[in-house]
Write a protein that holds these residues in place. Structure first.
Motif, mmCIF file in Angstrom:
data_model
loop_
_atom_site.group_PDB
_atom_site.id
_atom_site.type_symbol
_atom_site.label_atom_id
_atom_site.label_comp_id
_atom_site.label_asym_id
_atom_site.label_seq_id
_atom_site.Cartn_x
_atom_site.Cartn_y
_atom_site.Cartn_z
ATOM 1 N N TYR A 180 7.852 -5.030 -0.184
ATOM 2 C CA TYR A 180 8.247 -4.720 1.190
ATOM 3 C C TYR A 180 7.039 -4.256 1.999
ATOM 4 C CZ TYR A 180 10.414 -2.340 5.146
ATOM 5 O OH TYR A 180 10.744 -1.919 6.423
ATOM 6 N N LEU A 181 6.238 -3.358 1.433
ATOM 7 C CA LEU A 181 5.093 -2.819 2.153
ATOM 8 C C LEU A 181 4.043 -3.894 2.437
ATOM 9 C CD1 LEU A 181 4.704 0.595 0.306
ATOM 10 C CD2 LEU A 181 5.649 0.193 2.580
ATOM 11 N N MET A 182 3.890 -4.838 1.521
ATOM 12 C CA MET A 182 2.904 -5.893 1.721
ATOM 13 C C MET A 182 3.411 -6.950 2.706
ATOM 14 S SD MET A 182 1.274 -6.268 -2.092
ATOM 15 C CE MET A 182 -0.275 -6.939 -1.513
ATOM 16 N N GLU A 183 4.699 -7.219 2.672
ATOM 17 C CA GLU A 183 5.246 -8.259 3.530
ATOM 18 C C GLU A 183 5.599 -7.767 4.927
ATOM 19 O OE1 GLU A 183 8.568 -9.778 1.380
ATOM 20 O OE2 GLU A 183 7.332 -10.585 -0.268
ATOM 21 N N GLN A 184 5.938 -6.480 5.053
ATOM 22 C CA GLN A 184 6.424 -5.965 6.325
ATOM 23 C C GLN A 184 5.530 -4.907 6.962
ATOM 24 O OE1 GLN A 184 9.065 -7.279 7.871
ATOM 25 N NE2 GLN A 184 9.237 -8.703 6.147
ATOM 26 N N GLU A 185 4.621 -4.295 6.198
ATOM 27 C CA GLU A 185 3.869 -3.164 6.737
ATOM 28 C C GLU A 185 2.356 -3.311 6.584
ATOM 29 O OE1 GLU A 185 5.222 0.685 5.675
ATOM 30 O OE2 GLU A 185 7.279 0.343 6.353
ATOM 31 N N TRP A 186 1.873 -4.513 6.403
ATOM 32 C CA TRP A 186 0.436 -4.810 6.387
ATOM 33 C C TRP A 186 -0.322 -4.170 5.223
ATOM 34 C CZ3 TRP A 186 3.019 -3.455 10.882
ATOM 35 C CH2 TRP A 186 3.110 -4.427 11.875
ATOM 36 N N ALA A 187 0.350 -3.646 4.220
ATOM 37 C CA ALA A 187 -0.356 -3.059 3.081
ATOM 38 C C ALA A 187 -1.014 -4.158 2.262
ATOM 39 C CB ALA A 187 0.609 -2.262 2.210
ATOM 40 N N MET A 188 -2.220 -3.898 1.780
ATOM 41 C CA MET A 188 -2.940 -4.872 0.971
ATOM 42 C C MET A 188 -3.492 -4.282 -0.317
ATOM 43 S SD MET A 188 -5.013 -7.030 3.903
ATOM 44 C CE MET A 188 -5.646 -8.192 2.703
ATOM 45 N N THR A 189 -3.853 -3.018 -0.305
ATOM 46 C CA THR A 189 -4.512 -2.409 -1.455
ATOM 47 C C THR A 189 -3.675 -1.261 -2.020
ATOM 48 O OG1 THR A 189 -5.710 -0.711 -0.205
ATOM 49 C CG2 THR A 189 -6.725 -2.909 -0.343
ATOM 50 N N ALA A 190 -4.072 -0.808 -3.202
ATOM 51 C CA ALA A 190 -3.397 0.347 -3.805
ATOM 52 C C ALA A 190 -3.554 1.577 -2.923
ATOM 53 C CB ALA A 190 -3.964 0.605 -5.197
ATOM 54 N N GLU A 191 -4.703 1.748 -2.299
ATOM 55 C CA GLU A 191 -4.915 2.898 -1.419
ATOM 56 C C GLU A 191 -3.977 2.841 -0.223
ATOM 57 O OE1 GLU A 191 -8.398 5.042 1.275
ATOM 58 O OE2 GLU A 191 -8.908 3.365 -0.036
ATOM 59 N N ASP A 192 -3.796 1.659 0.368
ATOM 60 C CA ASP A 192 -2.856 1.516 1.483
ATOM 61 C C ASP A 192 -1.481 2.019 1.082
ATOM 62 O OD1 ASP A 192 -4.959 0.176 2.691
ATOM 63 O OD2 ASP A 192 -4.059 -1.816 2.504
ATOM 64 N N ILE A 193 -1.042 1.632 -0.096
ATOM 65 C CA ILE A 193 0.320 1.925 -0.547
ATOM 66 C C ILE A 193 0.474 3.373 -0.992
ATOM 67 C CG2 ILE A 193 2.022 1.386 -2.343
ATOM 68 C CD1 ILE A 193 0.894 -1.544 -2.195
ATOM 69 N N LEU A 194 -0.473 3.879 -1.762
ATOM 70 C CA LEU A 194 -0.320 5.199 -2.382
ATOM 71 C C LEU A 194 -0.701 6.350 -1.467
ATOM 72 C CD1 LEU A 194 -1.664 4.484 -5.980
ATOM 73 C CD2 LEU A 194 0.701 4.513 -5.186
ATOM 74 N N TRP A 195 -1.509 6.102 -0.428
ATOM 75 C CA TRP A 195 -1.984 7.211 0.396
ATOM 76 C C TRP A 195 -1.565 7.116 1.851
ATOM 77 C CZ3 TRP A 195 -3.395 11.345 -2.061
ATOM 78 C CH2 TRP A 195 -3.879 11.219 -3.366
ATOM 79 N N ARG A 196 -1.362 5.898 2.388
ATOM 80 C CA ARG A 196 -0.967 5.802 3.789
ATOM 81 C C ARG A 196 0.504 5.407 3.960
ATOM 82 N NH1 ARG A 196 -6.414 4.650 3.942
ATOM 83 N NH2 ARG A 196 -6.179 2.452 3.387
ATOM 84 N N ARG A 197 0.976 4.380 3.244
ATOM 85 C CA ARG A 197 2.393 4.032 3.376
ATOM 86 C C ARG A 197 3.280 5.041 2.646
ATOM 87 N NH1 ARG A 197 -0.886 1.372 5.368
ATOM 88 N NH2 ARG A 197 -0.717 -0.752 6.211
#
Length: 508
Positions: free
Chosen positions: A459-476
């Motif tokens: 969901y985060l990669m398809e809908q919220e522009w997340a690309m990396t582990a840092e994007d997901i674990l620290w910002r999203r």
């Protein structure tokens, strides 16, 4: 998911910068029918906008500096943001321990009276004088204090939700995309852009907004080849995250001998967030790091108030950001205005305006966006009035995250309680999209550790522009704090995902 703009497409508005001001302006513009393009060279909220004190507040200490308009506007916006994003913006009580030699009781009472009445406080409790319990977390010599209301927020998710709102109203949002240069020609801005893979393309726009934060001057002088009437003062602010200092959900606002204040805020259930510092910064804003002096400063203030004494070994995580403040006067960095300034520049024929953003704070981003559109209104004469004050942010159409978590658990009793509550407070009503049609825990996809399942990553990669582990674990999310081992398992998952998508079977 990410919009791929055709070469040389003409937009009404192009925005450089994917922080809170850039995404807020893109959301405001697109909601009024302007075709909007936004580029961010890194991830959304990857710099200043994710390095805040995580507060939506009027700014009690700004009253001492005479910034009445800013405080009044921020207090009004606090009420609006509570309604727009109830899943992100939470009421919080703040305790100000009284130290008579720092500020007198009558001065604090006056400030809190103004704080209670300057804005249209509708839902938050008023301030009051309190006696400090000897069994409480504060040192024994602190016997009284004051209590008032403000709000806390997930700052990086606030940015992402504004970007989603912009996209769902037709905006094109491109992360990992640099603006190499831009120039005016025949009444339009021509922007030359580069993606992370090195590919380049161009677009045109009737108006350009420079919301590059600490890099706003670099955009003006370096990318656009222009001069600015104003200058930026870069101020570093750093924070520590330590194990929870006290029981209860109250935050503390701590006075210091230098007349600055530092917050100690309950954070992510298990932690306390301590900050911020204020010091001038003159280096590369992308390389900002907390200094030893700042660590000592924050630990020292905490230890001068709390029974639980901290040392460096207690620090679990620290972060720093650079605030791009308007350089309007000399003096201490802590006294530099947090107000914003909008600099408008048009060519000699009055075409192709450039609007540059100086300063600003998280709380007033929406009003900044409204005023930015007012500045640009002469170039868009049919521009309607905005309704962003009443328009919920994505997921904000459910006004009670606690009730939503219960609904999720009633619908899917197999869902872990901690996951249901985190989804409710992070995604609001859009938590149902993560749940989708799953009928058992296994249908959420691979369990990567902690509360993270593959369905959320997708969901985060398809809908919220997340690309990396840092994007997901620290910002999203802030799962990097709760489960440090998640980073490697998530990296492995992302690698497998990329390998699969590059395989001939997938591409067919």
């Amino acid at each position: 998911m990410e919009n791929q703009a055709p070469i040389s497409e003409v937009y009404d508005l192009a925005v450089i910068g994917g922080g809170i001001n850039g995404t807020g302006i893109a959301a405001e513009a697109s909601s009024r029918g302007l075709s909007t393009y936004l580029c961010e060279r890194d991830d959304l909220a990857s710099h200043t906008s994710s390095a805040s004190s995580k507060l939506i507040h009027g700014g009690l200490r700004y009253l001492e500096h005479g910034e009445w308009r800013l405080v009044r506007e921020a207090l009004a916006e606090r009420e609006i943001l509570m309604r727009k994003a109830p899943h992100l913006v939470r009421p919080l009580r703040f305790i100000l321990p009284h130290r008579p030699h720092l500020r007198s009781a009558w001065l604090i009472r006056l400030g809190l009276f103004l704080y209670d009445h300057l804005g249209k406080r509708q839902t938050l409790a008023p301030s009051r004088h309190i006696r400090c319990d000897a069994e409480g977390p504060l040192l024994g010599d602190i016997t009284q204090g004051f209590e008032y209301s403000d709000c806390t927020v997930d700052d990086s998710r606030l940015v992402v939700l504004n970007a989603i709102a912009a996209r769902e109203q037709g905006a094109h949002v491109h992360t990992r995309t640099r603006c190499l240069s831009a120039h005016r020609s025949r009444g339009l801005w021509h922007l030359h852009l580069e993606r992370a893979d090195g590919s380049r393309y161009s677009i045109r726009a009737s108006a350009l907004v420079n919301a590059a934060g600490p890099w706003a001057m670099e955009v003006i002088t370096g990318r656009l080849g222009l001069e600015s009437l104003h200058a930026l003062r870069l101020v570093q602010g750093s924070h520590l995250i330590v194990p929870r200092l006290h029981e209860g959900e109250q935050a503390y606002i701590l006075q210091h001998e230098d007349r600055r204040i530092v917050f100690a805020i309950p954070y992510q259930r298990d932690f306390t967030l301590i900050g911020t510092t204020d010091r001038d910064y003159r280096q590369d804003a992308s390389e900002v790091r907390i200094s030893d002096d700042e660590i000592d400063y924050l630990l020292g203030i905490s230890n001068s108030y709390f029974k639980r004494q901290l040392c460096r070994e207690d620090i679990l995580y620290c972060f720093s950001g650079v605030r791009p403040l308007l350089a309007e006067r000399q003096g201490k960095a802590s006294e530099a205005t947090r107000d914003y300034h909008l600099q408008l520049d048009a060519d000699s024929q009055g075409h192709a305006p450039l609007l540059s953003i100086f300063g600003g704070k998280l709380t007033t981003y929406r009003m900044l966006a409204v005023n930015a559109l007012e500045k640009l209104k002469p170039w868009f004469t049919d521009l309607p009035d905005g309704n962003s004050a009443t328009l919920p942010l994505p997921g904000g159409d459910h006004d009670d995250p606690h009730a939503l978590a219960i609904e999720l658990l009633e619908h899917s009793p197999w869902l872990p309680h901690s996951l249901a509550h985190r989804w409710a407070w992070s995604y609001g009503s859009r938590a149902w999209r993560l749940l989708a049609s799953a009928c058992e825990l296994a249908e959420l996809g691979e369990h990567l550790g902690g509360d993270l399942y593959a369905c959320e990553v997708e969901y985060l990669m398809e809908q919220e522009w997340a690309m990396t582990a840092e994007d997901i674990l620290w910002r999203r999310s802030k799962l990097g704090l709760h489960a440090p081992a998640l980073h490697q398992s998530l990296e492995d998952y992302l690698h497998r995902r990329m390998t699969l998508r590059q395989s001939p079977a997938f591409t067919r």
